[in-house]
Motif scaffolding. Structure first.
Motif, PDB file in Angstrom:
ATOM      1  N   GLU A   1       0.817  -1.210   0.000  1.00  0.00           N
ATOM      2  CA  GLU A   1       0.000   0.000   0.000  1.00  0.00           C
ATOM      3  C   GLU A   1       0.858   1.270   0.000  1.00  0.00           C
ATOM      4  OE1 GLU A   1      -3.071  -0.305   2.916  1.00  0.00           O
ATOM      5  OE2 GLU A   1      -3.772   1.744   2.587  1.00  0.00           O
TER       6      GLU A   1
ATOM      7  N   LYS B   1      -7.916   7.215  -1.349  1.00  0.00           N
ATOM      8  CA  LYS B   1      -8.471   7.308   0.010  1.00  0.00           C
ATOM      9  C   LYS B   1      -8.214   6.050   0.832  1.00  0.00           C
ATOM     10  CE  LYS B   1     -10.635  11.209  -1.071  1.00  0.00           C
ATOM     11  NZ  LYS B   1     -10.212  12.509  -0.557  1.00  0.00           N
ATOM     12  N   LYS B   2      -8.276   4.906   0.164  1.00  0.00           N
ATOM     13  CA  LYS B   2      -8.204   3.672   0.959  1.00  0.00           C
ATOM     14  C   LYS B   2      -7.917   2.488   0.037  1.00  0.00           C
ATOM     15  CE  LYS B   2     -10.775   1.622   4.851  1.00  0.00           C
ATOM     16  NZ  LYS B   2      -9.900   2.077   5.939  1.00  0.00           N
TER      17      LYS B   2
ATOM     18  N   VAL C   1      -8.565  -1.638   0.065  1.00  0.00           N
ATOM     19  CA  VAL C   1      -9.402  -2.598   0.780  1.00  0.00           C
ATOM     20  C   VAL C   1      -9.174  -3.999   0.220  1.00  0.00           C
ATOM     21  CG1 VAL C   1     -11.786  -3.242   1.347  1.00  0.00           C
ATOM     22  CG2 VAL C   1     -11.186  -0.826   1.086  1.00  0.00           C
TER      23      VAL C   1
ATOM     24  N   GLU D   1     -16.173  -0.662   4.635  1.00  0.00           N
ATOM     25  CA  GLU D   1     -14.923  -0.115   5.158  1.00  0.00           C
ATOM     26  C   GLU D   1     -14.964   1.405   5.258  1.00  0.00           C
ATOM     27  OE1 GLU D   1     -12.296  -2.066   6.157  1.00  0.00           O
ATOM     28  OE2 GLU D   1     -13.647  -3.755   5.800  1.00  0.00           O
ATOM     29  N   LEU D   2     -15.988   2.013   4.668  1.00  0.00           N
ATOM     30  CA  LEU D   2     -16.122   3.474   4.675  1.00  0.00           C
ATOM     31  C   LEU D   2     -17.551   3.849   5.073  1.00  0.00           C
ATOM     32  CD1 LEU D   2     -14.277   3.527   1.343  1.00  0.00           C
ATOM     33  CD2 LEU D   2     -13.576   5.113   3.143  1.00  0.00           C
TER      34      LEU D   2
END
Lengths: 149, 727
Positions: B246, B256-257, B259, B417-418
């Protein structure tokens, strides 16, 4: 940041210059009528006009479109109503799922501008968009109908 | 309610909308066609029953439970309701009830699944009754108001009349009163001979927004504060996600993320999809590909070939003693055919948008099975039904692919997750091409035997290969065997063999490679029709007989199969000389309850370039609801089927699908489109499907014409593998 002129309107978009024009149109300008189909300029679902010429917007960058007139499916109709290609599409009941039809209509509108009475062979040569539903017979009929409108 | 034309994504749910308007709620009441309390649509208009809402301005809103993916059944289903409702067709609009509402109302709209060419045929009875019941209630309401006997009132074109008094009113004026009435217990449907709207080629109801770019597909969903996700699942099915770095994409714009999903996939969430995709492509990912990475098309082919010769097999259709008859046959013909994996390649790649909070999960997507998508949301979110909803959108193509819910599940897992942030997941075309639910791969060995008089005495078909049901609907297997593999070859049911052979044996040796199979437009008739119809041509040639006459002799006990074959033969001019350099081929089949046939005219240049000039197709689907749409489905099915024949075929290397985009998995263009002439011969008394059956006759008709032109048999799909392409 990039300044683009889409459908006669000026947009200042927070987008990198190497972004494919398709995604700037869809995500940054918010005009979702132009579709993502393949990303490699094969299917034609993302066809728009650049200074009046049909281009596959997934295959050109934002920087290549700066300073040019971009027309999307949303900008094809005028104050007087639908473009004659859109009208012919309605009258011939062309779309099935419809997802490819924005690109198909844009490709046809550009063809008719350059070649107002295309032959079947002209159509075969110019219109290479993929339609998985298989609307080609209606597309051809509607092109001739629009040419004669 | 989701308006199908312009989904109102910010519209409050039906429950809230109705409550806010003070309408009596009947949610959860088990009343099939409405009830004494008025149920209201989101705009406050009364439901006469679950299928029909009438607005005060006389607009008729018809509820459509099945999904529209281009096949036109949204319009056809509306025609069925409107026929019985006797409403003004020009005032008809449609909307989708949501899966959540269907659950809350005890499945008042029945089955939402849209596949197997069942949209019309499996709904026609109850939706017509819905329309008829609504008409009866509207007339009753007018009669009550006028205090005249209901039998003296009639309805037509949304106007109710009482002849004796000269009184008239409209549906919009009496809808409120009608909605309060008890639904009729006995609902009679029109005699088909009295239909005025069913059978008419009215225009589709969903076209306007498709020519302006306004139609919202799943990929176009935009919600406030929405993020976008791109995903990569393990390239080898059955493999796992081992690790990803990552840190390498941490500074990339908009990210942003990251997953991980279910231990097999990784998604990048960013402000835009382009940022998400760019970062995902830059993300170093290590996969544990597992044992399946050793599998190739060659290893699958070898395994299937073994199944043609040995091992147990499941008998699907048998009469007489084919093996004994073949042993004593004067002449034998044998051939082996194969059919590859095919990707659906819907124009709109898989996508879904989800928003999750601890007590609510909503999804917007195109799906062929709203209830299955709903179930996937429940499972992936862990929330109960009353806290979940699926908003169906018009599909940018389905063809069977969107009956699966893998992409819905993924979207919910990412959104979890968000919490509170909507996330739109779009698959890249490459992800879509390599993570499909592929048309199954099979091979088939066929053996035919003749007596001394050139009569076909025996036919043995042994199919070896993949079962769709084994993977997707194991509950439908019969003792572990898959009866659906015999589609078009069965002795009874909706997909029967059209030939009577004294000694017949058709069997299946199931072999399931790791590649996920799926229902692909036409499903098992695609290969079965090639196997049987091309081999019938081989048998006719071996017997020195005309392919049409040879078939006819074997079809006397199957008059409906024969009728459609005769129809195409007559129309194409079978028996008369074709134009110079043009050759003909035939095929027929029974599938999805419909009898279909095709006759192709082609020419061949240098043995490698095929020009398909013309295909005449006939169908007997029992009833034709909208001939204009049936004609489009027939032609469209040929585009899908011939694209697969010429350009398709997905191959496996190192356990993964090799084709990644339309450059390696091409599709027909307008230049390659033959003239299609559709003949509809509905014989009545049954309801057959339309979207799929004709796909099966395109390929064998063209292959048989190729033999007529060249004397060469093609027994392997796709043609590109043999350097044969469109002229």
């Amino acid at each position: 940041m990039a300044n683009l002129t889409i459908n006669g309107k000026s947009y200042t978009l927070d987008v990198e210059p190497d972004t494919p024009l398709l995604w700037a149109i869809r995500e940054n300008a918010g005009l979702t009528g132009t579709k993502y189909g393949c990303g490699i300029a094969q299917c034609g679902a993302c066809t728009v006009h650049l200074d009046g010429t049909a281009v596959r917007s997934c295959g050109i960058t934002v920087s290549e479109a700066v300073g040019k007139q971009i027309t999307t499916i949303e900008g094809l109709a005028s104050d007087n109503g639908l473009h004659k290609v859109q009208q012919a599409w309605l009258e011939n009941d062309v779309p099935q799922c419809g997802y490819c039809q924005s690109g198909m209509i844009m490709a046809v509108a550009a063809l008719l501008k350059d070649n107002p009475k295309p032959s079947d062979q002209d159509i075969n040569d110019a219109i290479t968009n993929i339609c998985r539903c298989g609307t080609f017979a209606q597309v051809r009929e509607a092109i001739h109908a629009a040419a004669n409108a | 309610m989701n308006q199908h034309v312009t989904p109102r994504l910010n519209r409050r749910s039906f429950v809230v909308g109705a409550a806010a308007l003070g309408g009596g709620l009947a949610l959860g009441l088990d009343i099939p066609f409405g009830g004494p309390q008025i149920v209201r649509a989101a705009d406050g208009s009364p439901e006469v029953n679950a299928w029909v809402v009438i607005r005060p301005d006389d607009t008729v809103v018809i509820r459509i439970a099945r999904s529209e993916m281009g096949q036109g059944s949204l319009t056809g289903l509306a025609q069925l309701v409107a026929e019985e409702l006797a409403c003004d067709w020009s005032k008809v609009t449609t909307e989708y009830p949501t899966p959540g509402q269907n659950v809350a109302r005890k499945r008042v709209w029945g089955d939402f699944s849209t596949g197997g060419s069942r949209g019309i045929r499996s709904s026609q009875d109850y939706v017509r009754k819905g329309g008829a019941a609504a008409r009866m209630m509207l007339i009753q309401a007018a009669a009550d108001e006028w205090k005249v006997p209901v039998a003296e009132c009639t309805a037509a074109n949304s106007v109710i009349s009482h002849k004796a008094s000269g009184k008239t009113t409209t549906y919009g004026k009496v809808a409120e009163a009608a909605a309060k009435l008890t639904p009729p217990a006995d609902v009679k449907l029109k005699d088909p001979k009295d239909w005025t709207l069913i059978g008419k080629g009215v225009k589709r109801l969903d076209t306007a927004d498709k020519v302006t770019g306004a139609m919202m597909y799943g990929a176009d969903v935009t919600l406030p504060n929405m993020l976008n996700a791109a995903i990569k699942d393990c390239p080898v099915t059955g493999g796992k996600l081992k690790s990803y770095d990552e840190a390498k994409i941490a500074g990339m714009k908009g990210v942003k993320k990251v997953v991980a999903i279910d231990g097999t996939a990784v998604a990048v969430v960013a402000d835009t999809w382009w940022h998400a995709k760019t970062a995902l492509d830059a993300l170093p990912i290590v996969w544990d590909e597992g044992e399946n990475a050793k599998v190739s098309s060659a290893s699958i082919g070898k395994w299937l070939a073994e199944g043609l010769e040995s091992g147990p097999a499941y008998v699907g259709n048998e009469n007489g003693d084919a093996k004994a008859a073949l042993a004593s046959a004067v002449k034998k013909v044998e051939a082996v055919y194969n059919y590859p994996y095919q990707n659906h390649a819907t124009m709109e790649p898989m996508n879904a948008t989800a928003v999750y909070t601890a007590d609510r999960c909503e999804v917007w997507c195109g799906t062929q099975n709203g209830e299955a998508a709903f179930a996937a949301v429940l499972e992936a979110s862990g929330l109960p039904a009353e806290k979940c909803e699926v908003h169906k959108l018009i599909l940018g193509g389905g063809f069977g692919r969107r009956g699966q819910t893998d992409y819905v599940r993924q979207a919910v897992k990412i959104a979890k997750e968000l919490p509170g942030t909507p996330v739109k997941l779009i698959w890249s075309r490459e992800e879509d091409m390599t993570h499909g639910r592929y048309h199954p791969i099979t091979q088939c060995k066929l053996t035919g035997g003749f007596d001394a008089d050139n009569n076909l005495t025996a036919l043995h078909m042994r199919i070896s290969g993949q079962s769709i049901l084994f993977s997707l609907r194991p509950e439908a297997l019969v003792n572990g065997k898959d009866p659906a593999t015999f589609q078009g070859l069965a002795s009874s049911g909706e997909a029967t063999i059209g030939y009577s052979v004294p000694n017949l044996l058709i069997e299946h040796s199931m072999r399931n490679p790791h590649i996920n199979p799926g229902f692909w437009r036409g499903v098992n008739v695609n290969q079965n029709a090639i196997y049987l119809e091309c081999f019938m041509d081989e048998l006719a040639a071996a017997a020195g007989q005309d392919p049409l006459e040879f078939r006819r002799k074997l079809m006397s006990k199957n008059p409906k199969h024969l009728a459609v074959l005769n129809a195409v033969a007559e129309k194409i001019g079978w028996g008369s000389a074709p134009p110079e350099g043009v050759y003909r081929g035939l095929a027929q089949l029974h599938g999805y309850g419909s009898y279909v046939a095709g006759a192709a005219e082609i020419s061949v240049i240098d043995g490698t370039k095929i020009k398909v000039h013309r295909i005449v197709a006939s169908t007997d689907p029992g009833y034709v609801v909208n001939p204009a749409q049936v004609e489009r489905q027939i032609a469209g099915s040929f585009v899908y089927g011939l694209s697969a024949l010429f350009y398709g075929g997905c191959t496996v290397r190192d356990g993964r699908i090799e084709q990644t985009n339309f450059d390696s998995y091409n599709s027909m263009r307008i230049a390659e489109m033959p003239k299609v002439e559709a003949i509809m011969v509905p014989s009545g008394g049954f309801w057959g499907g339309v979207g799929e059956p004709t796909i099966g006759v395109a390929a064998p008709a063209v292959l048989n014409a190729y033999f007529a032109a060249t004397g060469k048999r093609i027994r392997s799909v796709p043609l590109r593998d043999q350097n044969i392409t469109f002229a």
